[in-house]
Design a protein around this motif. Structure first.
Motif, PDB file in Angstrom:
ATOM      1  N   THR A   1       0.829  -1.209   0.000  1.00 33.85           N
ATOM      2  CA  THR A   1       0.000   0.000   0.000  1.00 33.85           C
ATOM      3  C   THR A   1       0.862   1.258   0.000  1.00 33.85           C
ATOM      4  N   SER A   2       2.031   1.192   0.634  1.00 33.64           N
ATOM      5  CA  SER A   2       2.940   2.343   0.607  1.00 33.64           C
ATOM      6  C   SER A   2       3.473   2.575  -0.799  1.00 33.64           C
ATOM      7  N   LEU A   3       3.834   1.479  -1.484  1.00 35.07           N
ATOM      8  CA  LEU A   3       4.326   1.601  -2.860  1.00 35.07           C
ATOM      9  C   LEU A   3       3.245   2.133  -3.799  1.00 35.07           C
ATOM     10  N   LEU A   4       1.979   1.738  -3.534  1.00 27.35           N
ATOM     11  CA  LEU A   4       0.866   2.181  -4.370  1.00 27.35           C
ATOM     12  C   LEU A   4       0.291   3.518  -3.907  1.00 27.35           C
ATOM     13  N   ASP A   5       0.884   4.079  -2.831  1.00 25.82           N
ATOM     14  CA  ASP A   5       0.441   5.359  -2.303  1.00 25.82           C
ATOM     15  C   ASP A   5      -1.040   5.325  -1.924  1.00 25.82           C
ATOM     16  N   MET A   6      -1.439   4.251  -1.260  1.00 24.36           N
ATOM     17  CA  MET A   6      -2.816   4.098  -0.795  1.00 24.36           C
ATOM     18  C   MET A   6      -2.829   4.081   0.728  1.00 24.36           C
ATOM     19  N   PRO A   7      -3.880   4.614   1.337  1.00 27.69           N
ATOM     20  CA  PRO A   7      -4.019   4.448   2.789  1.00 27.69           C
ATOM     21  C   PRO A   7      -4.296   2.987   3.116  1.00 27.69           C
ATOM     22  N   MET A   8      -3.583   2.470   4.109  1.00 28.37           N
ATOM     23  CA  MET A   8      -3.745   1.060   4.450  1.00 28.37           C
ATOM     24  C   MET A   8      -4.907   0.868   5.414  1.00 28.37           C
ATOM     25  N   ALA A   9      -5.820   0.001   5.045  1.00 28.29           N
ATOM     26  CA  ALA A   9      -6.890  -0.375   5.971  1.00 28.29           C
ATOM     27  C   ALA A   9      -6.320  -1.376   6.968  1.00 28.29           C
ATOM     28  N   PHE A  10      -6.810  -1.321   8.191  1.00 27.29           N
ATOM     29  CA  PHE A  10      -6.344  -2.255   9.217  1.00 27.29           C
ATOM     30  C   PHE A  10      -7.541  -3.050   9.706  1.00 27.29           C
ATOM     31  N   PRO A  11      -7.907  -4.091   8.952  1.00 31.88           N
ATOM     32  CA  PRO A  11      -9.109  -4.851   9.305  1.00 31.88           C
ATOM     33  C   PRO A  11      -8.846  -5.790  10.482  1.00 31.88           C
ATOM     34  N   TYR A  12      -9.428  -5.464  11.630  1.00 31.50           N
ATOM     35  CA  TYR A  12      -9.266  -6.323  12.793  1.00 31.50           C
ATOM     36  C   TYR A  12      -9.863  -7.705  12.537  1.00 31.50           C
ATOM     37  N   SER A  13     -10.863  -7.743  11.657  1.00 32.72           N
ATOM     38  CA  SER A  13     -11.467  -9.031  11.321  1.00 32.72           C
ATOM     39  C   SER A  13     -10.450  -9.964  10.679  1.00 32.72           C
ATOM     40  N   SER A  14      -9.489  -9.396   9.932  1.00 33.71           N
ATOM     41  CA  SER A  14      -8.460 -10.226   9.287  1.00 33.71           C
ATOM     42  C   SER A  14      -7.593 -10.926  10.318  1.00 33.71           C
ATOM     43  N   ILE A  15      -7.275 -10.214  11.421  1.00 34.71           N
ATOM     44  CA  ILE A  15      -6.463 -10.823  12.478  1.00 34.71           C
ATOM     45  C   ILE A  15      -7.232 -11.965  13.132  1.00 34.71           C
ATOM     46  N   LEU A  16      -8.506 -11.720  13.383  1.00 32.24           N
ATOM     47  CA  LEU A  16      -9.333 -12.783  13.971  1.00 32.24           C
ATOM     48  C   LEU A  16      -9.441 -13.968  13.021  1.00 32.24           C
ATOM     49  N   ILE A  17      -9.581 -13.662  11.719  1.00 32.75           N
ATOM     50  CA  ILE A  17      -9.640 -14.735  10.718  1.00 32.75           C
ATOM     51  C   ILE A  17      -8.340 -15.526  10.712  1.00 32.75           C
ATOM     52  N   GLY A  18      -7.196 -14.807  10.760  1.00 33.15           N
ATOM     53  CA  GLY A  18      -5.902 -15.486  10.738  1.00 33.15           C
ATOM     54  C   GLY A  18      -5.701 -16.411  11.920  1.00 33.15           C
ATOM     55  N   VAL A  19      -5.970 -15.893  13.121  1.00 29.43           N
ATOM     56  CA  VAL A  19      -5.805 -16.715  14.325  1.00 29.43           C
ATOM     57  C   VAL A  19      -6.840 -17.843  14.348  1.00 29.43           C
ATOM     58  N   GLY A  20      -8.079 -17.522  13.970  1.00 30.75           N
ATOM     59  CA  GLY A  20      -9.138 -18.544  13.946  1.00 30.75           C
ATOM     60  C   GLY A  20      -8.827 -19.668  12.981  1.00 30.75           C
ATOM     61  N   LEU A  21      -8.339 -19.308  11.796  1.00 24.72           N
ATOM     62  CA  LEU A  21      -7.976 -20.337  10.809  1.00 24.72           C
ATOM     63  C   LEU A  21      -6.847 -21.217  11.313  1.00 24.72           C
ATOM     64  N   SER A  22      -5.858 -20.587  11.957  1.00 26.15           N
ATOM     65  CA  SER A  22      -4.713 -21.377  12.432  1.00 26.15           C
ATOM     66  C   SER A  22      -5.145 -22.355  13.528  1.00 26.15           C
ATOM     67  N   VAL A  23      -6.038 -21.914  14.442  1.00 30.07           N
ATOM     68  CA  VAL A  23      -6.541 -22.831  15.480  1.00 30.07           C
ATOM     69  C   VAL A  23      -7.323 -23.973  14.841  1.00 30.07           C
ATOM     70  N   PHE A  24      -8.165 -23.628  13.869  1.00 27.31           N
ATOM     71  CA  PHE A  24      -8.964 -24.650  13.185  1.00 27.31           C
ATOM     72  C   PHE A  24      -8.067 -25.673  12.498  1.00 27.31           C
ATOM     73  N   VAL A  25      -7.039 -25.158  11.801  1.00 29.69           N
ATOM     74  CA  VAL A  25      -6.114 -26.055  11.099  1.00 29.69           C
ATOM     75  C   VAL A  25      -5.377 -26.940  12.094  1.00 29.69           C
ATOM     76  N   GLY A  26      -4.985 -26.350  13.226  1.00 32.06           N
ATOM     77  CA  GLY A  26      -4.268 -27.126  14.234  1.00 32.06           C
ATOM     78  C   GLY A  26      -5.101 -28.256  14.798  1.00 32.06           C
ATOM     79  N   VAL A  27      -6.357 -27.961  15.138  1.00 34.37           N
ATOM     80  CA  VAL A  27      -7.251 -29.001  15.665  1.00 34.37           C
ATOM     81  C   VAL A  27      -7.502 -30.067  14.617  1.00 34.37           C
ATOM     82  N   LEU A  28      -7.755 -29.619  13.374  1.00 38.53           N
ATOM     83  CA  LEU A  28      -8.066 -30.553  12.294  1.00 38.53           C
ATOM     84  C   LEU A  28      -6.873 -31.464  11.989  1.00 38.53           C
TER      85      LEU A  28
END
Length: 401
Positions: free
Chosen positions: A353-380
């Motif tokens: 986003t810095s290279l493209l000169d765009m304001p970076m969105a900081f989606p907290y949902s993405s962090i929850l998705i990342g951690v949630g997916l990793s827990v799911f993968v670990g259990v599975l």
């Protein structure tokens, strides 16, 4: 039954005893989560950028001729008088021979009105756009100034431009003073102006001997009625050019085509979404590979630790304790991989986003998705090996001890 904290401490100790194996096992999760986080963050950033662009600048409709010599001042007046239209800008482009500092380059030269800069939201590295009262002045695109002529062109520079004249069948050469450098460092900004040279439309008509043009841009007063205004413009132009209204949907019979700003931004959003889905798919494949890697490693781990499992069962550890301990190991691997992957994905998104000169969105949902997916993968991934370890017969496990 042992406590959960004891299971966690034993799982951590087991992972520490084989750091390299644990790191390589988590690599697939890291790559997968990083890809997913990067694409989600970039997608949100691009969507925010596009939405901000929709709110900036006037809403407009572009009308392109698909045949030669069909748009003249009469057609421009017709569009200007359509309901909902505030103003009309015209342009005609040709390949000109541009001479500067003993160099010559073939460059697109566009003749247009002063309102073009506002309609297209031009950014300027230096200088300004011309007015309709100016004559032999030019606005040079940033990439032309920096690349074609080695960054030597600046405001107040003088250049020669040669345009083919359709009356005399010869090139007409005139000297122009540069009054502006159009463009910015943003790749997603106004790139069209960066690779062209703009001159006043009257000067272009004098040099080319042509009074027609191939593009009209109509500014509308209400973005909510832009589609209705576009339809009315199409009907008026078609009627004026001898095309019946029933043939408006026949591209072969209509000598022009139209696009409005909202449609173009929606197409960009659609392209962005398609790219995002594609990259998320790649990230999903990486996650599957990571899950398979964890499962394989855990299966091998169970096999290697047969005697340890037998000893634990002989000491009174239940099948549930063994199951919990191995599941926790796989969850720890995947969660650590998820955290590292999330941080890596956010870092990559920040750089892009810095290279493209765009304001970076900081989606907290993405962090929850990342951690949630990793827990799911670990259990599975850890379920089957852990179940296998829990069901192991302690007598068989201790046979070779």
């Amino acid at each position: 039954m042992i406590s959960l904290s004891h299971c966690i401490s034993m799982a951590v100790a087991s992972l520490k005893s084989s750091k390299l194996r644990s790191g390589l096992t988590a690599l697939g999760i890291i790559i997968g989560i990083a890809a997913v986080i990067t694409t989600f963050t970039l997608g949100d950033s691009m969507s925010g950028f596009v939405n901000s662009q929709m709110d900036q600048g006037p809403p407009y409709i572009e009308i392109y001729s698909t045949k030669e010599r069909i748009f003249y001042q009469q057609q421009a007046d017709l569009v200007a008088n359509a309901p909902g239209v505030e103003s009309v800008t015209i342009e005609w482009g040709a390949t000109g021979v541009v001479g500067f500092s003993n160099e010559e380059q073939n460059i697109t030269v566009i003749g247009t009105n002063e309102s073009m800069a506002d309609i297209m939201e031009m950014n300027f590295t230096d200088g300004r756009f011309f007015t309709d009262k100016d004559s032999y002045v030019a606005v040079v695109g940033k990439s032309i100034a920096e690349d074609s002529f080695r960054n030597e062109i600046g405001v107040r520079s003088s250049m020669d431009i040669s345009i083919y004249n359709y009356d005399t069948k010869e090139y007409v050469t005139e000297s122009f003073q540069v009054i502006g450098i159009a463009g910015s460092d943003s790749e997603l900004g106004y790139s069209y102006g960066q690779s062209s040279i703009f001159i006043p439309i009257k000067t272009m008509q004098q040099m080319s001997g042509r009074t027609d043009f191939n593009v009209m841009t109509a500014v509308v007063d209400d973005v909510n009625s832009i589609n209705e205004t576009e339809d009315e413009i199409e009907r008026r132009l078609a009627r004026n050019l001898g095309v019946s209204e029933r043939d408006l949907d026949d591209e072969g019979k209509v000598p022009f085509t139209t696009y409005n700003k909202i449609e173009m931004l929606e197409q960009f959003q659609s392209l962005t979404s398609t790219l995002q889905y594609f990259l998320v798919g790649i990230g999903g494949i990486s996650l599957i590979v990571g899950a398979v890697g964890i499962m394989n490693i855990m299966i091998v781990t169970v096999t290697e630790r047969t005697k340890e499992i037998g000893t634990l069962k002989a000491l009174g550890y239940s099948a549930k304790d063994i199951l919990t301990m191995f599941v926790i190991e796989s969850i720890i691997i995947s969660v650590l991989g998820g955290i590292i992957g999330t941080l890596l994905g956010l870092l990559v998104a920040y750089v892009l986003t810095s290279l493209l000169d765009m304001p970076m969105a900081f989606p907290y949902s993405s962090i929850l998705i990342g951690v949630g997916l990793s827990v799911f993968v670990g259990v599975l991934a850890g379920a089957q090996p852990s179940y296998r370890a829990a069901k192991m017969n302690p007598v068989d496990a201790l046979r070779d001890l």
